[in-house]
Design a protein around this motif. Sequence first.
Motif, PDB file in Angstrom:
ATOM      1  N   MET A   1      41.155  17.387 -37.660  1.00  0.00           N
ATOM      2  CA  MET A   1      42.567  17.328 -37.352  1.00  0.00           C
ATOM      3  C   MET A   1      42.792  17.193 -35.842  1.00  0.00           C
ATOM      4  O   MET A   1      43.669  16.464 -35.411  1.00  0.00           O
ATOM      5  CB  MET A   1      43.227  18.600 -37.909  1.00  0.00           C
ATOM      6  CG  MET A   1      44.698  18.595 -37.797  1.00  0.00           C
ATOM      7  SD  MET A   1      45.361  17.379 -38.914  1.00  0.00           S
ATOM      8  CE  MET A   1      47.050  17.701 -38.753  1.00  0.00           C
ATOM      9  N   PHE A   2      41.995  17.917 -35.067  1.00  0.00           N
ATOM     10  CA  PHE A   2      42.125  17.874 -33.613  1.00  0.00           C
ATOM     11  C   PHE A   2      41.834  16.467 -33.089  1.00  0.00           C
ATOM     12  O   PHE A   2      42.519  15.977 -32.186  1.00  0.00           O
ATOM     13  CB  PHE A   2      41.178  18.895 -32.978  1.00  0.00           C
ATOM     14  CG  PHE A   2      41.190  18.876 -31.481  1.00  0.00           C
ATOM     15  CD1 PHE A   2      42.273  19.373 -30.779  1.00  0.00           C
ATOM     16  CD2 PHE A   2      40.129  18.339 -30.781  1.00  0.00           C
ATOM     17  CE1 PHE A   2      42.303  19.343 -29.401  1.00  0.00           C
ATOM     18  CE2 PHE A   2      40.144  18.293 -29.398  1.00  0.00           C
ATOM     19  CZ  PHE A   2      41.229  18.806 -28.703  1.00  0.00           C
ATOM     20  N   LYS A   3      40.837  15.810 -33.658  1.00  0.00           N
ATOM     21  CA  LYS A   3      40.463  14.459 -33.220  1.00  0.00           C
ATOM     22  C   LYS A   3      41.573  13.457 -33.531  1.00  0.00           C
ATOM     23  O   LYS A   3      41.830  12.554 -32.752  1.00  0.00           O
ATOM     24  CB  LYS A   3      39.158  14.026 -33.868  1.00  0.00           C
ATOM     25  CG  LYS A   3      37.951  14.777 -33.370  1.00  0.00           C
ATOM     26  CD  LYS A   3      36.691  14.292 -34.044  1.00  0.00           C
ATOM     27  CE  LYS A   3      35.500  15.104 -33.563  1.00  0.00           C
ATOM     28  NZ  LYS A   3      34.270  14.659 -34.229  1.00  0.00           N
ATOM     29  N   ILE A   4      42.252  13.636 -34.631  1.00  0.00           N
ATOM     30  CA  ILE A   4      43.338  12.723 -34.994  1.00  0.00           C
ATOM     31  C   ILE A   4      44.509  12.890 -34.036  1.00  0.00           C
ATOM     32  O   ILE A   4      45.083  11.905 -33.563  1.00  0.00           O
ATOM     33  CB  ILE A   4      43.771  12.977 -36.461  1.00  0.00           C
ATOM     34  CG1 ILE A   4      42.647  12.586 -37.408  1.00  0.00           C
ATOM     35  CG2 ILE A   4      45.038  12.185 -36.782  1.00  0.00           C
ATOM     36  CD1 ILE A   4      42.903  12.955 -38.856  1.00  0.00           C
ATOM     37  N   LYS A   5      44.866  14.125 -33.701  1.00  0.00           N
ATOM     38  CA  LYS A   5      45.949  14.373 -32.749  1.00  0.00           C
ATOM     39  C   LYS A   5      45.608  13.810 -31.372  1.00  0.00           C
ATOM     40  O   LYS A   5      46.444  13.212 -30.700  1.00  0.00           O
ATOM     41  CB  LYS A   5      46.237  15.872 -32.632  1.00  0.00           C
ATOM     42  CG  LYS A   5      46.921  16.461 -33.826  1.00  0.00           C
ATOM     43  CD  LYS A   5      47.192  17.937 -33.604  1.00  0.00           C
ATOM     44  CE  LYS A   5      47.871  18.558 -34.801  1.00  0.00           C
ATOM     45  NZ  LYS A   5      48.107  19.993 -34.610  1.00  0.00           N
ATOM     46  N   LEU A   6      44.351  14.001 -30.970  1.00  0.00           N
ATOM     47  CA  LEU A   6      43.908  13.482 -29.684  1.00  0.00           C
ATOM     48  C   LEU A   6      43.951  11.957 -29.664  1.00  0.00           C
ATOM     49  O   LEU A   6      44.369  11.343 -28.674  1.00  0.00           O
ATOM     50  CB  LEU A   6      42.498  13.992 -29.375  1.00  0.00           C
ATOM     51  CG  LEU A   6      41.980  13.765 -27.983  1.00  0.00           C
ATOM     52  CD1 LEU A   6      42.868  14.465 -26.963  1.00  0.00           C
ATOM     53  CD2 LEU A   6      40.553  14.265 -27.864  1.00  0.00           C
ATOM     54  N   LEU A   7      43.555  11.323 -30.752  1.00  0.00           N
ATOM     55  CA  LEU A   7      43.588   9.863 -30.840  1.00  0.00           C
ATOM     56  C   LEU A   7      45.027   9.345 -30.805  1.00  0.00           C
ATOM     57  O   LEU A   7      45.315   8.346 -30.140  1.00  0.00           O
ATOM     58  CB  LEU A   7      42.884   9.408 -32.128  1.00  0.00           C
ATOM     59  CG  LEU A   7      42.784   7.906 -32.333  1.00  0.00           C
ATOM     60  CD1 LEU A   7      41.995   7.261 -31.196  1.00  0.00           C
ATOM     61  CD2 LEU A   7      42.148   7.582 -33.661  1.00  0.00           C
ATOM     62  N   ILE A   8      45.934  10.031 -31.469  1.00  0.00           N
ATOM     63  CA  ILE A   8      47.346   9.621 -31.455  1.00  0.00           C
ATOM     64  C   ILE A   8      47.912   9.739 -30.043  1.00  0.00           C
ATOM     65  O   ILE A   8      48.602   8.832 -29.558  1.00  0.00           O
ATOM     66  CB  ILE A   8      48.158  10.459 -32.463  1.00  0.00           C
ATOM     67  CG1 ILE A   8      47.763  10.081 -33.893  1.00  0.00           C
ATOM     68  CG2 ILE A   8      49.656  10.252 -32.254  1.00  0.00           C
ATOM     69  CD1 ILE A   8      48.346  10.973 -34.965  1.00  0.00           C
ATOM     70  N   LEU A   9      47.642  10.833 -29.341  1.00  0.00           N
ATOM     71  CA  LEU A   9      48.103  10.992 -27.967  1.00  0.00           C
ATOM     72  C   LEU A   9      47.513   9.932 -27.048  1.00  0.00           C
ATOM     73  O   LEU A   9      48.185   9.400 -26.163  1.00  0.00           O
ATOM     74  CB  LEU A   9      47.767  12.392 -27.446  1.00  0.00           C
ATOM     75  CG  LEU A   9      48.604  13.527 -28.006  1.00  0.00           C
ATOM     76  CD1 LEU A   9      48.077  14.864 -27.522  1.00  0.00           C
ATOM     77  CD2 LEU A   9      50.046  13.359 -27.595  1.00  0.00           C
TER      78      LEU A   9
END
Length: 162
Positions: A1-9
């Motif tokens: 989940m953290f990687k997805i949020k980081l990728l979106i940002l």
Amino acid sequence: MFKIKLLILFLINFGLISCTQGDFKSNNLKFSLGYIGGEYEGLLLSNYLTSHLESFEMLDERSNLEIRASVSHSVALYVTNIDNTSSRERVKSIINAKVFNKDMECFEYSFSNDTTQFYIYATNDKFVSNKKALQEIKTTNTEELVKKLVNSLMYAKFKCDE
């Protein structure tokens, strides 16, 4: 989940940065500085013009287009309301600039603009805050007028006045 949020940002930041990387239209013009009128204010004007023109790579002392400019400031009492609860002074700054073509010996462009600011002053002339506020406003106004001048030079059409 953290990687997805980081990728979106990361993608949002990439999109914002790509929108702000636009080039300005400078017409590839270079200017030299001629006579700058005014005493201390003229020195400030000259320094700001040099700084801003250099930052846009528009300054070349060998250029045939010469900027001749002057700045002046006027101070007047400004009455804000009927009650006269606060005393204010209005500082109006005016810049006049012309671009002179040294080859054709004519003025190709003329620019005039003004800006106004107010400050609340103490009634005694011995307060240092009045003098400091006045000097700071003159400096700020000069810088703002130089920004307007440089922006107008980027998109100006140059033609000799007959």
